[in-house]
Enzyme design. Sequence first.
Site, short mmCIF file in Angstrom:
data_model
loop_
_atom_site.label_atom_id
_atom_site.label_comp_id
_atom_site.label_asym_id
_atom_site.label_seq_id
_atom_site.Cartn_x
_atom_site.Cartn_y
_atom_site.Cartn_z
N ASN A 1 0.85 -1.11 -0.04
CA ASN A 1 0.07 -0.13 -0.19
C ASN A 1 0.96 1.14 0.22
O ASN A 1 2.13 0.97 -0.06
CB ASN A 1 -0.91 0.15 1.23
CG ASN A 1 -0.22 0.08 2.60
OD1 ASN A 1 0.41 0.90 2.82
ND2 ASN A 1 -0.21 -0.95 3.32
N LYS B 1 -13.85 2.06 15.31
CA LYS B 1 -12.65 1.19 15.20
C LYS B 1 -12.17 1.26 16.83
O LYS B 1 -11.86 0.08 17.32
CB LYS B 1 -11.68 1.85 14.69
CG LYS B 1 -10.87 1.01 13.89
CD LYS B 1 -10.01 1.52 12.89
CE LYS B 1 -10.82 1.20 11.30
NZ LYS B 1 -10.10 1.98 10.36
#
Length: 420
Positions: free
Chosen positions: A231, A359
């Site tokens: 990434n 999260k």
Amino acid sequence: MAGLDSRAGGGHDGAMIGKRILLVVGGGIAAYKACELIRLLRKAGADVRCVLTEGGAQFITAMTLAALSENPVHTSLWDLKDEAEMGHIQLSRQADLIVVCPATADLIAKMAAGISDSLAATLLLATDKPVLAVPAMNVRMWQHEATRRNVARLRADGVTMIEPDEGPMACGEYGPGRLPDPEAIVAAIAAHFAAHFAAMPGVAGRLAGRHMLVTAGPTHEPIDPVRYIANRSSGRQGFAIAGALAALGARVTLVAGPVALATPPGVDRIDVETARDMAAAVNAALPADGAILVAAVADWRVEPAPTKIKKRADGSPPALALAENPDILAGLAADPRRPALLVGFAAETNDVIAHATAKRARKGCDWIVANDVSGDVMGGADNSIHLITAAGTESWDRAAKGTVAARLADRIAAHFESIA
Ligand code: CTP
């Protein structure tokens, strides 16, 4: 591929990560060396913005500097568009350091006298930021009494002056006056930041005796011996945080995915490749008082083929079976050796606070540093941050990664001071 990195502790290059440098390029033949300087500074993790003087523009173009710095180049005090986008005062205020390179006899004289007849001279007069000047000029100009006086004046005013090299000059003469190699200039700039860190009042020692664990960078998940899934994480935010924690006196273990960044001063670095390597290195580094997991861990891996996957005769693509990687943050939260302060990062493109708050609960960490990447900030120089804790959400002004790191390290130190 885990192992202690041999670069750990060597040099000060890591001190530059996330720093903003305003580079003033003066009018001398050495101006062309500013190109290599920009490249090296950016490689070391700094954000560089250039001001090109009228004389400098005789030797090098604004286009070259803009392309290398990937930032607009400022040339005139009287440019309405430039002024509207970022005024000259703002330009100098936003920098962590102003570097004048090459610093010509003329620029040095103007700085010493406080003359402000150009954009470069004006922002050098308007700034309260540290200034480092790298003189380059003909040997007789360098040795002239007027220049000697001006250099002594600037040193007394607190400007860091780098001594020019001695050798054959572009004008055919020999002596001191040559611009030092860009590598030597980068080393001087890095040393400036390292010294600046160490000298910050009330800073050293706030985290002394604490062990902080930081993950940073991407992970690479191999597909076969030559290909991998990755990434865009640059690792710079995590490296800057590791450096900022070390500057506060913490013992810092930095578990880094594959990035070409120098290790910040005082940080122990362990290089890893895959998410599973990273999880193992994190476990091996426990116990820790705090863990700040900044890495952009790949969510999935594939079972790598032992040899290079070849294209098929029938043109059909290979099928990659994805398996889920361990969640290092959630794993640490559930571990009996859970660090007292567990901080996760969340890069979000939409509904940033809602996603990050969810999260935090899902992963069981204490704080989430939510990074708003809606404007393509990942890999960029700045971050837009919301800090989510049990007490609520704090939104920070958009800032350079170095500033975010210093602010987070300060919050972490304050947290440990409050529970001591
Ligand atoms: N993280 C981790 N291990 C993983 C994935 C993420 O430790 N396998 C950590 C990251 O370092 C970061 C936090 O978890 O601190 C959040 O990462 P993020 O990629 O935003 O979370 P995901 O679990 O991938 O959630 P989602 O896909 O829903 O955004």
